[in-house]
Enzyme design. Structure first.
Site, PDB file in Angstrom:
ATOM      1  N   GLU A   1      64.727  64.103  51.271  1.00  0.00           N
ATOM      2  CA  GLU A   1      66.053  64.560  50.851  1.00  0.00           C
ATOM      3  C   GLU A   1      66.937  64.815  52.077  1.00  0.00           C
ATOM      4  OE1 GLU A   1      65.804  67.797  48.177  1.00  0.00           O
ATOM      5  OE2 GLU A   1      67.921  67.684  47.618  1.00  0.00           O
TER       6      GLU A   1
ATOM      7  N   ARG B   1      47.532  68.110  50.535  1.00  0.00           N
ATOM      8  CA  ARG B   1      46.843  68.397  49.270  1.00  0.00           C
ATOM      9  C   ARG B   1      46.040  67.208  48.765  1.00  0.00           C
ATOM     10  NH1 ARG B   1      51.576  72.093  48.731  1.00  0.00           N
ATOM     11  NH2 ARG B   1      52.805  70.207  48.702  1.00  0.00           N
TER      12      ARG B   1
HETATM   13  P1  AMP Z   1      57.866  62.507  47.163  1.00  0.00           P
HETATM   14  O1  AMP Z   1      57.648  61.715  48.418  1.00  0.00           O
HETATM   15  O2  AMP Z   1      59.303  62.820  46.921  1.00  0.00           O
HETATM   16  O3  AMP Z   1      57.191  61.876  45.961  1.00  0.00           O
HETATM   17  O4  AMP Z   1      57.247  63.932  47.409  1.00  0.00           O
HETATM   18  C1  AMP Z   1      55.919  64.064  47.344  1.00  0.00           C
HETATM   19  C2  AMP Z   1      55.371  65.284  48.034  1.00  0.00           C
HETATM   20  O5  AMP Z   1      56.259  66.411  48.098  1.00  0.00           O
HETATM   21  C3  AMP Z   1      54.184  65.684  47.219  1.00  0.00           C
HETATM   22  O6  AMP Z   1      53.053  65.343  47.964  1.00  0.00           O
HETATM   23  C4  AMP Z   1      54.323  67.172  47.011  1.00  0.00           C
HETATM   24  O7  AMP Z   1      53.361  67.801  47.818  1.00  0.00           O
HETATM   25  C5  AMP Z   1      55.693  67.570  47.478  1.00  0.00           C
HETATM   26  N1  AMP Z   1      56.609  67.971  46.386  1.00  0.00           N
HETATM   27  C6  AMP Z   1      57.797  67.387  46.067  1.00  0.00           C
HETATM   28  N2  AMP Z   1      58.382  68.005  45.034  1.00  0.00           N
HETATM   29  C7  AMP Z   1      57.551  69.002  44.651  1.00  0.00           C
HETATM   30  C8  AMP Z   1      57.582  69.999  43.596  1.00  0.00           C
HETATM   31  N3  AMP Z   1      58.603  70.109  42.741  1.00  0.00           N
HETATM   32  N4  AMP Z   1      56.534  70.846  43.495  1.00  0.00           N
HETATM   33  C9  AMP Z   1      55.497  70.752  44.354  1.00  0.00           C
HETATM   34  N5  AMP Z   1      55.406  69.842  45.356  1.00  0.00           N
HETATM   35  C10 AMP Z   1      56.412  68.976  45.503  1.00  0.00           C
END
Ligand code: AMP
Length: 175
Positions: A95, A58
């Site tokens: 996770e 995205r």
């Molecule tokens: P992080 O590395 O945990 O910050 O996760 C980031 C990526 O996971 C982002 O680029 C989002 O595309 C996706 N993501 C994580 N949580 C969500 C959520 N609640 N809603 C939508 N996309 C999410």
């Protein structure tokens, strides 16, 4: 309308308990998409950004439009195994398990001013890995841009502690 009005929330996707913030509804709406790109452009117009680095997938949608508006080049930060030339990589924890992202080693030169873009900051692991790739190539990350920040997950705090200027257009509580 504000940015949050264009974002759709899907409960229990991709698994139970997650509130998925779906940005396809923002991308789909010409006013919503323009609002997001205009707000980013206004925030970063004076930062002399040489390259916008978009994180797959995205971040590509936002990064291409934003690079054009800022008069900058675009750099894809991709999942491992997708880029054809020489790359450097960074792994980070998810996770469950881990993920690896890559960037072409010749996509930046030392001292380049880069804006890193993704759709959403959750734990911040993805964004931090992308920023570390920029640092490894001796570029300067002027900011980390995202449409959504989920501050309760601590990602934006983690990025700021690492010295990254985080700029999100909206926040949602919880996860
Ligand atoms: P992080 O590395 O945990 O910050 O996760 C980031 C990526 O996971 C982002 O680029 C989002 O595309 C996706 N993501 C994580 N949580 C969500 C959520 N609640 N809603 C939508 N996309 C999410």
């Amino acid at each position: 309308m504000s940015i949050t009005n264009y974002i759709r929330t899907i409960p229990d996707f991709p698994e139970e308990g997650i509130l998925f913030r779906d940005l396809t509804t923002l991308f789909n709406d010409s006013d919503g998409f323009a609002l997001a790109i205009d707000q980013f452009t206004e925030a970063f117009a004076d930062l002399q950004v040489a390259h916008v680095a978009g994180i797959e997938a995205r971040g590509f949608i936002l990064g291409g439009a934003l690079a054009y508006r800022l008069g900058a080049g675009f750099i894809p930060v991709r999942k491992k195994g997708k880029l054809p030339a020489e790359t450097i990589e960074r792994s980070y924890d998810l996770e469950y398990g881990s993920a690896t992202i890559e960037v072409h080693t010749d996509s930046l030169t030392a001292g380049d001013r880069v804006l890193v873009v993704d759709d959403l900051i959750a734990t911040g692991g993805t964004a931090l890995a992308a920023v570390e790739l920029m640092t490894q190539l001796e570029a300067t990350t002027v900011a980390l841009a995202a449409i959504v920040d989920l501050p309760d997950l601590g990602g934006s705090g983690r990025l700021r502690s690492a010295g990254v200027d985080v700029h999100a257009l909206c926040t949602f509580p919880g996860h």
